[in-house]
Design a protein around this motif. Sequence first.
Motif, PDB file in Angstrom:
ATOM      1  N   GLN A 108       2.233   0.650   6.498  1.00  0.00           N
ATOM      2  CA  GLN A 108       2.256  -0.687   7.090  1.00  0.00           C
ATOM      3  C   GLN A 108       1.955  -1.758   6.054  1.00  0.00           C
ATOM      4  O   GLN A 108       2.581  -2.817   6.047  1.00  0.00           O
ATOM      5  N   ARG A 109       1.008  -1.503   5.168  1.00  0.00           N
ATOM      6  CA  ARG A 109       0.674  -2.481   4.131  1.00  0.00           C
ATOM      7  C   ARG A 109       1.831  -2.694   3.168  1.00  0.00           C
ATOM      8  O   ARG A 109       2.140  -3.823   2.793  1.00  0.00           O
ATOM      9  N   THR A 165      -1.536   3.429   7.625  1.00  0.00           N
ATOM     10  CA  THR A 165      -2.044   2.167   7.088  1.00  0.00           C
ATOM     11  C   THR A 165      -1.336   1.803   5.790  1.00  0.00           C
ATOM     12  O   THR A 165      -0.924   0.654   5.596  1.00  0.00           O
ATOM     13  N   ARG A 166      -1.169   2.785   4.892  1.00  0.00           N
ATOM     14  CA  ARG A 166      -0.483   2.524   3.626  1.00  0.00           C
ATOM     15  C   ARG A 166       0.949   2.060   3.867  1.00  0.00           C
ATOM     16  O   ARG A 166       1.406   1.086   3.260  1.00  0.00           O
TER      17      ARG A 166
END
Length: 158
Positions: free
Chosen positions: A40-41, A37-38
């Motif tokens: 991708q963000r 998630t990190r």
Amino acid sequence: MALAPGQITARQDYAKGLTAYEDQRRWYSQKAGALKTRAQRVDLAIIGAGALVAGIPALFGEGQLGFLIAALGIFIAVMQGAQRIFRSGEIWPQYRQASEQMKSEARLFTQGVGAYACPEDEAREMYVLRLEAIIAGEQSTFFAEQVKARDKIKKGAT
């Protein structure tokens, strides 16, 4: 011999008792999700900022917007640097793989199939050794990546 609903086998009970391995597997899984998630963000932020750097002058002219363009350029450089340092996008697949391998071993062990189709004491020993090998493999990959990253940084500094 059929089991009553809710009844567990001796192997399932043994596997449940190895909470340290389940905790490690859960940690790999959670860390993999968080790092993915990190990554991708950060990637989306870099893409968005890069698009703004290109789009702002086209939409508004370059006049007073030089400061904003420079700030976005700095943001892109910092975020890209963070991606290189923390390597979230490179690490999470390793953690996911370790987690999935540990789950697979647990399923094979509890079902008593494959390499675990053997006497109970041999199967238990093999199960623990294979879980340890998965963890050791992930750790050796991690340390090898750390050395590569350090060497790459040293090369760039010279």
